[in-house]
Design a protein around this motif. Sequence first.
Motif, PDB file in Angstrom:
ATOM      1  N   GLU A  39       4.195  -4.333  11.442  1.00 23.92           N
ATOM      2  CA  GLU A  39       2.766  -4.428  11.134  1.00 23.92           C
ATOM      3  C   GLU A  39       2.166  -3.029  10.916  1.00 23.92           C
ATOM      4  O   GLU A  39       1.535  -2.745   9.900  1.00 23.92           O
ATOM      5  CB  GLU A  39       2.082  -5.140  12.305  1.00 23.92           C
ATOM      6  CG  GLU A  39       0.612  -5.390  12.125  1.00 23.92           C
ATOM      7  CD  GLU A  39      -0.027  -5.938  13.399  1.00 23.92           C
ATOM      8  OE1 GLU A  39       0.711  -6.208  14.382  1.00 23.92           O
ATOM      9  OE2 GLU A  39      -1.246  -6.088  13.417  1.00 23.92           O
ATOM     10  N   PHE A  40       2.380  -2.145  11.896  1.00 23.72           N
ATOM     11  CA  PHE A  40       1.815  -0.795  11.804  1.00 23.72           C
ATOM     12  C   PHE A  40       2.517   0.006  10.709  1.00 23.72           C
ATOM     13  O   PHE A  40       1.897   0.837  10.045  1.00 23.72           O
ATOM     14  CB  PHE A  40       1.944  -0.059  13.150  1.00 23.72           C
ATOM     15  CG  PHE A  40       1.059  -0.602  14.245  1.00 23.72           C
ATOM     16  CD1 PHE A  40       0.235  -1.699  14.028  1.00 23.72           C
ATOM     17  CD2 PHE A  40       1.030  -0.008  15.510  1.00 23.72           C
ATOM     18  CE1 PHE A  40      -0.579  -2.211  15.030  1.00 23.72           C
ATOM     19  CE2 PHE A  40       0.216  -0.498  16.520  1.00 23.72           C
ATOM     20  CZ  PHE A  40      -0.590  -1.602  16.286  1.00 23.72           C
TER      21      PHE A  40
ATOM     22  N   SER B 222       3.813  -1.180   7.904  1.00 28.52           N
ATOM     23  CA  SER B 222       3.310  -1.626   6.616  1.00 28.52           C
ATOM     24  C   SER B 222       1.926  -1.040   6.334  1.00 28.52           C
ATOM     25  O   SER B 222       1.598  -0.696   5.203  1.00 28.52           O
ATOM     26  CB  SER B 222       3.259  -3.148   6.583  1.00 28.52           C
ATOM     27  OG  SER B 222       2.616  -3.589   5.420  1.00 28.52           O
ATOM     28  N   ALA B 223       1.127  -0.907   7.391  1.00 28.62           N
ATOM     29  CA  ALA B 223      -0.209  -0.336   7.223  1.00 28.62           C
ATOM     30  C   ALA B 223      -0.139   1.166   6.956  1.00 28.62           C
ATOM     31  O   ALA B 223      -1.148   1.781   6.616  1.00 28.62           O
ATOM     32  CB  ALA B 223      -1.049  -0.614   8.466  1.00 28.62           C
ATOM     33  N   GLY B 224       1.046   1.753   7.142  1.00 27.58           N
ATOM     34  CA  GLY B 224       1.193   3.182   6.893  1.00 27.58           C
ATOM     35  C   GLY B 224       0.754   4.038   8.063  1.00 27.58           C
ATOM     36  O   GLY B 224       0.375   5.190   7.896  1.00 27.58           O
ATOM     37  N   TRP B 225       0.795   3.487   9.267  1.00 23.93           N
ATOM     38  CA  TRP B 225       0.294   4.211  10.432  1.00 23.93           C
ATOM     39  C   TRP B 225       1.393   4.920  11.224  1.00 23.93           C
ATOM     40  O   TRP B 225       1.100   5.675  12.134  1.00 23.93           O
ATOM     41  CB  TRP B 225      -0.436   3.253  11.374  1.00 23.93           C
ATOM     42  CG  TRP B 225      -1.672   2.667  10.780  1.00 23.93           C
ATOM     43  CD1 TRP B 225      -2.391   3.160   9.726  1.00 23.93           C
ATOM     44  CD2 TRP B 225      -2.350   1.475  11.188  1.00 23.93           C
ATOM     45  NE1 TRP B 225      -3.458   2.346   9.462  1.00 23.93           N
ATOM     46  CE2 TRP B 225      -3.465   1.315  10.344  1.00 23.93           C
ATOM     47  CE3 TRP B 225      -2.117   0.534  12.202  1.00 23.93           C
ATOM     48  CZ2 TRP B 225      -4.344   0.246  10.474  1.00 23.93           C
ATOM     49  CZ3 TRP B 225      -2.997  -0.531  12.338  1.00 23.93           C
ATOM     50  CH2 TRP B 225      -4.103  -0.669  11.475  1.00 23.93           C
TER      51      TRP B 225
ATOM     52  N   PRO C 164       5.039  -7.810   8.542  1.00 19.76           N
ATOM     53  CA  PRO C 164       3.683  -7.534   9.045  1.00 19.76           C
ATOM     54  C   PRO C 164       2.852  -8.809   9.151  1.00 19.76           C
ATOM     55  O   PRO C 164       1.838  -8.827   9.836  1.00 19.76           O
ATOM     56  CB  PRO C 164       3.094  -6.580   7.999  1.00 19.76           C
ATOM     57  CG  PRO C 164       3.976  -6.692   6.801  1.00 19.76           C
ATOM     58  CD  PRO C 164       5.334  -7.093   7.296  1.00 19.76           C
TER      59      PRO C 164
ATOM     60  N   ALA D 159       0.554 -12.018   1.616  1.00 18.42           N
ATOM     61  CA  ALA D 159       0.984 -10.626   1.694  1.00 18.42           C
ATOM     62  C   ALA D 159       1.523 -10.141   0.357  1.00 18.42           C
ATOM     63  O   ALA D 159       1.779  -8.962   0.181  1.00 18.42           O
ATOM     64  CB  ALA D 159       2.049 -10.476   2.774  1.00 18.42           C
TER      65      ALA D 159
ATOM     66  N   LEU E 182      -5.700  -4.358   5.830  1.00 20.29           N
ATOM     67  CA  LEU E 182      -5.116  -3.072   6.244  1.00 20.29           C
ATOM     68  C   LEU E 182      -3.600  -3.140   6.339  1.00 20.29           C
ATOM     69  O   LEU E 182      -2.918  -2.146   6.194  1.00 20.29           O
ATOM     70  CB  LEU E 182      -5.673  -2.656   7.608  1.00 20.29           C
ATOM     71  CG  LEU E 182      -7.129  -2.247   7.681  1.00 20.29           C
ATOM     72  CD1 LEU E 182      -7.440  -1.747   9.079  1.00 20.29           C
ATOM     73  CD2 LEU E 182      -7.419  -1.152   6.670  1.00 20.29           C
ATOM     74  N   LYS E 183      -3.062  -4.349   6.610  1.00 23.01           N
ATOM     75  CA  LYS E 183      -1.618  -4.472   6.761  1.00 23.01           C
ATOM     76  C   LYS E 183      -0.900  -4.444   5.424  1.00 23.01           C
ATOM     77  O   LYS E 183       0.293  -4.210   5.368  1.00 23.01           O
ATOM     78  CB  LYS E 183      -1.280  -5.779   7.489  1.00 23.01           C
ATOM     79  CG  LYS E 183      -1.459  -5.672   8.979  1.00 23.01           C
ATOM     80  CD  LYS E 183      -0.828  -6.846   9.687  1.00 23.01           C
ATOM     81  CE  LYS E 183      -1.458  -8.159   9.331  1.00 23.01           C
ATOM     82  NZ  LYS E 183      -1.156  -9.203  10.309  1.00 23.01           N
ATOM     83  N   TYR E 184      -1.635  -4.754   4.369  1.00 20.85           N
ATOM     84  CA  TYR E 184      -1.011  -4.788   3.047  1.00 20.85           C
ATOM     85  C   TYR E 184      -1.694  -3.779   2.125  1.00 20.85           C
ATOM     86  O   TYR E 184      -2.335  -4.162   1.147  1.00 20.85           O
ATOM     87  CB  TYR E 184      -1.099  -6.192   2.437  1.00 20.85           C
ATOM     88  CG  TYR E 184      -0.736  -7.316   3.387  1.00 20.85           C
ATOM     89  CD1 TYR E 184       0.416  -7.226   4.184  1.00 20.85           C
ATOM     90  CD2 TYR E 184      -1.527  -8.450   3.493  1.00 20.85           C
ATOM     91  CE1 TYR E 184       0.745  -8.260   5.050  1.00 20.85           C
ATOM     92  CE2 TYR E 184      -1.189  -9.481   4.365  1.00 20.85           C
ATOM     93  CZ  TYR E 184      -0.058  -9.383   5.145  1.00 20.85           C
ATOM     94  OH  TYR E 184       0.268 -10.388   5.998  1.00 20.85           O
ATOM     95  N   PRO E 185      -1.560  -2.491   2.430  1.00 17.34           N
ATOM     96  CA  PRO E 185      -2.308  -1.496   1.639  1.00 17.34           C
ATOM     97  C   PRO E 185      -1.886  -1.493   0.170  1.00 17.34           C
ATOM     98  O   PRO E 185      -2.665  -1.110  -0.697  1.00 17.34           O
ATOM     99  CB  PRO E 185      -1.960  -0.163   2.309  1.00 17.34           C
ATOM    100  CG  PRO E 185      -0.805  -0.414   3.197  1.00 17.34           C
ATOM    101  CD  PRO E 185      -0.754  -1.870   3.499  1.00 17.34           C
TER     102      PRO E 185
END
Lengths: 417, 306
Positions: free
Chosen positions: A96-97, A99-102, A373, A415, B54-57
């Motif tokens: 999840e994180f 995929s968000a790029g975090w 994610p 998604a 936010l999860k699928y930028p």
Amino acid sequence: MKRIFVITMALTLILAFTIAGHAKSPVVINMFVGKDQSGANQKLVDMFNAAHEDIQINYQEMPPSTTEQHDKYVTVLAARDSSIDVLSSDIPWVPEFASAGWLLPLDDMFTDQDEYFAGPLLGTTYQRHVYAVPWFNNAGMLFYRKDLLEEAGFEPPETFDELVEIAQKLQTPERYGFVFQGMQYEGVVCAWLEMFWGMGGEMLDPDGKLIADQKILAESLQWLADLVHKYKITPPAVTTWKEAESQAIFLEGKAVFHRGWPSVYSHAQNPSTSKVVDDVGIVPMVHAPGQKSAATLGTWNLSISRYTKHPQEAWEVVKFMTSHEAQKIKALMGGNPPARRSVYTDAEVLQMYPHFGQFYDVFIGALPRPVTPAYPQMSVEAIQPPIAAVLAGTMTSEAAAADMLKGMQKILDRAQR
Amino acid sequence: MGAQVAGSATKGRQGLSESQLGRALVTPAVLVMCAVVFFPILATFWLSLHEYNLKYPYLGQPFVGLRNYIELLSDSRFLNSVKITTLFTVSSVAVELVLGMAIALLLNRTFKGRGIVRTAVLVPWALTTVVMARMWAWIFNSEYGVFNAILHRFGIIDQYIPWVADTNFALWAAVGADIWKTTPFMALLLLAGLQIIPRELYEASMVDGAGGWKRFWSITVPILKPTILVSLLFRTLDAARVFDLLFVLTGGGPGFATESLSIYTYRSLFVNLDFGYGSALAVATFLYVMLISFIYIKLLGARTER
């Protein structure tokens, strides 16, 4: 005059120290971890800080609730805030994180992956990059009453049918056959997945496509419903149980079998909370004939925020925290099953926790929940409601399986669009 | 400042006209309202017309028109949350009105220690909701809860019931806690209304031979009607947006059994990280509350124009 002199001296000294301190001020790594009651984390932090002059860990404890931790991380990371360098992540958060790029990909740094179990690595790898280092393991397993089974001449069960047979024979009006977490929440998904996998089910292919077989979905849901409605080895009240409730029943001696997490064992061995001290055995969750046992992973991992200003130093912290030595301390002080396989052959650890050998057998077959994610939403909206409906007896397993499949596909499609 | 204002008012035409001055004085307040009320509402509405997760930028933030709203209509979780919110609001406000009225009538009488009782009644309302929700979570606890203990002692139940973990009871447990907390508020508002009813009306009707029940329905209720409607409006709007009580007491569960509109909105935003869809939910909640206020204000307006 004398006073002015003293003040001037003092100011000069302070200035001197400030400049000196400034020149060599260490990099501070903010490390966020869920509440740890064992004190092991604090000890590791002290060890690290004592050994490093240039890096100091600022250790921050998060609330014990996993959900609260998740929401806090989301708030900070979504704001691209650099106040978190290292964070502990529950295994479903990693895709999840990531995929968000975090999260920072750790491919170049995390090089000793073969020291770890296969399941956790599947869960910390998203689209071929690894985003977290497993810290301590957690997976579902079957606890049984050694004394009762031995007395009746039973071997611990390996298949679904054996479990039902033994439970039916050994249950009494005061003692349930099989207890687990049946409330509509994440825990019931973990328990059910072990049955689904144990029947040969698969959820996603490596590219994240849904490949679940509707027939196996229906069979696993049917077995779950049968526990309550046909075999009657689980009471209907199971739909109100989380970990605390099912564990309390088992520790009271009021159940033959209990599906639970590793920590159940230490509670069972504690005379102040348990009436079954030394009477508890551990085996991997049962499976269908010709299939393998599976366990749902709840591994905790360490990740580095993409927004950290000190990736090198943050990695030093992660490397230290996940080293053999550190995982051993966490095992000895906190009873946390290590993520590194080498710790399971450590004489000191085995002497204190002989049951870690059985944990090892469980972790070998443990799998992460579907690595996407979209998983948290899939679990809440598509998987939990049909499970709850079959457990309550308000839906057939075929209809529930169809619903589940349709719901999961819909969320996965969102998604992709 | 004071002198200036007075000066311009007396000078009349030379400075600002009265309406210009009025507008000038109101402007700062309007600007503040725009910044803290209208801008966020419009921004949320704008966001709700986009895909933004936010999860699928990699999906970007494309404009999708009303797609999120169309999806809402077939989202069983959303429809369930509307049902839960309505059930919660209607049942808690109805009971609060009846109990609040009874308490207000009682407190309107003169008796010894009335001041202390009036203050004491307010205590539940003065408690922070989160604290009070935690307290009720303990009261309803399945093993140590005092609620179970009392029912058990009187032989009403033979086994402890996990009230907030049971799909059949969780919502009613929350309604019970809400009634306990906000009845005093209702009572306080109604009491204020009761105190302006002239004593002579009652005395005159007693001379005419009207009984207590008759006096209540022919004097108290008609005169109190505007107050009742205002307090109903306040409480309904509050209950329709319920979040903190449910968040702490049940977390919206088990399953979706106590998931109100506000809780679903929160989960969509902060758990699913779906800001587009979550904004659509927030706007839907806003419309739901607007609809309620609209109905009440229509009723209120009709009453006061009489």
